[in-house]
Write an enzyme that holds these catalytic residues in place. Structure first.
Site, PDB file in Angstrom:
ATOM      1  N   PHE A 127     -54.037  -9.581   8.204  1.00 16.15           N
ATOM      2  CA  PHE A 127     -54.830 -10.777   8.493  1.00 16.15           C
ATOM      3  C   PHE A 127     -53.914 -11.809   9.178  1.00 16.15           C
ATOM      4  O   PHE A 127     -52.784 -12.023   8.731  1.00 16.15           O
ATOM      5  CB  PHE A 127     -55.429 -11.349   7.203  1.00 16.15           C
ATOM      6  CG  PHE A 127     -56.411 -12.447   7.477  1.00 16.15           C
ATOM      7  CD1 PHE A 127     -57.692 -12.165   7.923  1.00 16.15           C
ATOM      8  CD2 PHE A 127     -56.030 -13.773   7.321  1.00 16.15           C
ATOM      9  CE1 PHE A 127     -58.590 -13.185   8.209  1.00 16.15           C
ATOM     10  CE2 PHE A 127     -56.923 -14.798   7.610  1.00 16.15           C
ATOM     11  CZ  PHE A 127     -58.206 -14.501   8.055  1.00 16.15           C
ATOM     12  N   ASP A 200     -50.622  -9.419  -0.916  1.00 15.93           N
ATOM     13  CA  ASP A 200     -51.772 -10.288  -0.647  1.00 15.93           C
ATOM     14  C   ASP A 200     -52.998  -9.605  -1.251  1.00 15.93           C
ATOM     15  O   ASP A 200     -53.378  -8.500  -0.828  1.00 15.93           O
ATOM     16  CB  ASP A 200     -51.923 -10.479   0.872  1.00 15.93           C
ATOM     17  CG  ASP A 200     -53.062 -11.433   1.226  1.00 15.93           C
ATOM     18  OD1 ASP A 200     -54.056 -11.494   0.469  1.00 15.93           O
ATOM     19  OD2 ASP A 200     -52.970 -12.111   2.271  1.00 15.93           O
ATOM     20  N   TYR A 225     -62.302 -17.319  -3.154  1.00 18.22           N
ATOM     21  CA  TYR A 225     -63.628 -17.591  -2.574  1.00 18.22           C
ATOM     22  C   TYR A 225     -64.349 -16.336  -2.105  1.00 18.22           C
ATOM     23  O   TYR A 225     -65.472 -16.423  -1.618  1.00 18.22           O
ATOM     24  CB  TYR A 225     -63.543 -18.615  -1.440  1.00 18.22           C
ATOM     25  CG  TYR A 225     -62.494 -18.353  -0.375  1.00 18.22           C
ATOM     26  CD1 TYR A 225     -62.639 -17.330   0.535  1.00 18.22           C
ATOM     27  CD2 TYR A 225     -61.354 -19.155  -0.286  1.00 18.22           C
ATOM     28  CE1 TYR A 225     -61.681 -17.096   1.499  1.00 18.22           C
ATOM     29  CE2 TYR A 225     -60.392 -18.931   0.674  1.00 18.22           C
ATOM     30  CZ  TYR A 225     -60.556 -17.888   1.565  1.00 18.22           C
ATOM     31  OH  TYR A 225     -59.601 -17.658   2.524  1.00 18.22           O
ATOM     32  N   LYS A 226     -63.696 -15.169  -2.220  1.00 22.03           N
ATOM     33  CA  LYS A 226     -64.375 -13.933  -1.797  1.00 22.03           C
ATOM     34  C   LYS A 226     -65.023 -13.286  -3.020  1.00 22.03           C
ATOM     35  O   LYS A 226     -66.037 -13.759  -3.506  1.00 22.03           O
ATOM     36  CB  LYS A 226     -63.370 -12.991  -1.128  1.00 22.03           C
ATOM     37  CG  LYS A 226     -62.705 -13.554   0.116  1.00 22.03           C
ATOM     38  CD  LYS A 226     -61.752 -12.532   0.707  1.00 22.03           C
ATOM     39  CE  LYS A 226     -60.833 -13.126   1.744  1.00 22.03           C
ATOM     40  NZ  LYS A 226     -61.508 -13.461   2.986  1.00 22.03           N
ATOM     41  N   ARG A 370     -68.167  -4.910   9.806  1.00 23.64           N
ATOM     42  CA  ARG A 370     -67.558  -4.918   8.466  1.00 23.64           C
ATOM     43  C   ARG A 370     -68.604  -5.261   7.405  1.00 23.64           C
ATOM     44  O   ARG A 370     -69.362  -6.220   7.549  1.00 23.64           O
ATOM     45  CB  ARG A 370     -66.434  -5.963   8.473  1.00 23.64           C
ATOM     46  CG  ARG A 370     -65.464  -5.838   7.342  1.00 23.64           C
ATOM     47  CD  ARG A 370     -64.348  -6.821   7.523  1.00 23.64           C
ATOM     48  NE  ARG A 370     -64.807  -8.207   7.334  1.00 23.64           N
ATOM     49  CZ  ARG A 370     -64.061  -9.178   6.844  1.00 23.64           C
ATOM     50  NH1 ARG A 370     -62.801  -8.950   6.535  1.00 23.64           N
ATOM     51  NH2 ARG A 370     -64.542 -10.392   6.697  1.00 23.64           N
TER      52      ARG A 370
END
Ligand SMILES: Cc1ncc(COP(=O)(O)O)c(C=O)c1O
Ligand SMILES: Nc1ccccc1C(=O)C[C@H](N)C(=O)O
Length: 411
Positions: A127, A200, A225-226, A370
């Site tokens: 990312f 991560d 937040y995911k 995705r």
């Protein structure tokens, strides 16, 4: 067994031990939400909890709430709530700042723990914030950045064998392909070569069981937040293995990481434990949303979560086969996160057309469609319907409509 018909799916939903959690989320009707790997859904308990923090703790008790409502301790109490979800001890996790800031702190601390070495090894295709923060850290620390393909074991082993890598930064689950890395094995390999590892966990915390302590991870960071459903821009977390606490020095030495913050002394002295990774005052209102979602997460059996996640991703992979899109996610369950990625050069328009049908996924350049699978609020029948919709979008060619072609804003 992967269900193959919609009726099979409905029967699986009836027997699903996690089915009750769906009622604990507020979901828009008519939507199948497959983007919980970008922004997780809203738990039903969250609005009330946030309102209580604002109206009672802030509105009525004002400054007293730093003690009475436990505001000051939130980075630690929330960290202790995340710890069991990532296989850590309560005092090894703190909550605060964002993932990017925590990556910065963890990388600098790791470099300082390995002072004879000057290479930060990252992965190609990670990312972007991981790549950018590594660049920034390398510049400030006078370190050298190298990148390998994390899923090429020979290349990774070769890069570590060079013997000059201070720290390796990897995503546990790749944001783009959904590939899951073997944390235990890679950490062992890194340690055998004198390298520390920062993991991560953005796409694995709340998506599958994580075992930081038994896998001997050195540091880890992740967002909430995911899959953890704490809301847009919610505070992130940082894990530091206990064995590194005493010697770790992170660079953002603010007063919340001080051993005695209320001495107001002129010099910095790091706090005990993972608290030394804290910096300054945190958004307490946002922390209230995280607290509400973590209360829900304490009741989740992560073994059942993983089982359902693999069944859902398997179902989606099989049911979307007729669309003829190339699978980017590893087919082997042990190498898969809670996500399915498919490739097509016109994937952006296909995702837009699918969203118009009420199935929300996203697109990641250059060609990834995705889909994230949050087992707490997705039903087998939803996934079956979403797969059918994708097959129809691709086969009908409806995605060719010019209004789907132009990328705008946040994706
Ligand atoms: C692997 C990974 N790391 C980091 C981040 C985000 O960092 P931040 O929370 O600082 O925006 C994301 C997603 O945004 C991600 O997927
Ligand atoms: N925080 C965001 C704000 C806006 C849009 C996307 C994000 C994401 O989190 C992206 C995510 N990390 C990803 O894997 O694509």
């Amino acid at each position: 067994m992967t269900p193959t018909t919609r009726d099979d799916c409905l029967r699986r939903d009836e027997k699903d031990p996690l089915a009750g959690f769906r009622d604990e989320f507020l979901l828009p009707s008519g939507t199948v939400y497959l983007d919980g790997n970008s922004l997780g859904a809203l738990p039903a308990a969250t609005p009330g909890r946030v309102a209580r923090t604002v109206e009672q703790e802030w509105g009525e008790r004002l400054i007293a709430s730093w003690n009475e409502a436990g505001w000051w301790e939130k980075p630690r109490t929330l960290g202790a709530g995340i710890a069991p979800l990532v296989g850590a001890a309560p005092h090894e996790v703190v909550v605060g700042d964002g993932t990017s800031a925590n990556l910065f702190k963890a990388l600098v601390a790791a470099l300082r723990l390995n002072p004879e070495r000057h290479v930060v090894l990252g992965e190609r295709g990670n990312f972007p914030t991981d790549l950018y923060i590594t660049e920034g850290v390398s510049e400030i620390m006078g370190a050298v950045e190298r990148r390998v393909h994390a899923d090429n074991r020979a290349a990774l082993a070769g890069a570590l064998a060079a013997g000059d890598v201070a720290v390796l930064l990897l995503s546990h689950v790749d944001y783009s392909t959904g590939a899951l890395r073997d944390m235990a094995e890679i950490t062992r390999l890194a340690h055998a070569n004198g390298t520390l590892v920062v993991w991560d966990l953005c796409h694995s915390a709340g998506a599958l069981p994580v075992e930081l302590a038994s896998d001997r991870a050195d540091f880890a960071v992740g967002c909430t937040y995911k899959y953890l459903n704490a809301g847009p821009g919610a505070p992130a977390f940082l894990f530091a293995a206990e064995r590194h606490h005493a010697a770790s020095r992170q660079p953002l030495t603010g007063w919340h990481g001080h051993a005695r913050p209320f001495d107001f002394s002129a010099g910095y002295a790091p706090a005990e434990g993972a608290s030394r990774f804290l910096s300054g005052s945190q958004p307490v209102v946002a922390a209230a949303a995280l607290e509400a979602s973590l209360e829900l997460w304490q009741r989740v059996d992560l073994g059942l979560l993983r089982e359902k996640s693999l069944a859902l991703t398997d179902l989606f992979i099989e049911a979307t086969r007729p669309a003829g899109l190339r699978l980017a996610t590893p087919r082997e369950p042990e190498r898969r996160g809670s996500q399915v990625s498919l490739r097509h050069p016109d994937g952006y328009a296909m995702v837009r057309a699918l969203i118009e049908r009420g199935v929300v996924g996203d697109f990641r350049a250059p060609d990834i469609l995705r889909f994230g699978f949050a087992p707490l609020y997705l039903r087998y029948a939803d996934v079956f319907d979403a797969a059918q919709a994708l097959v129809e979008v691709v086969r009908s060619g409806e995605w060719r409509d010019p209004r789907f072609a132009v990328a705008t804003g946040v994706t």
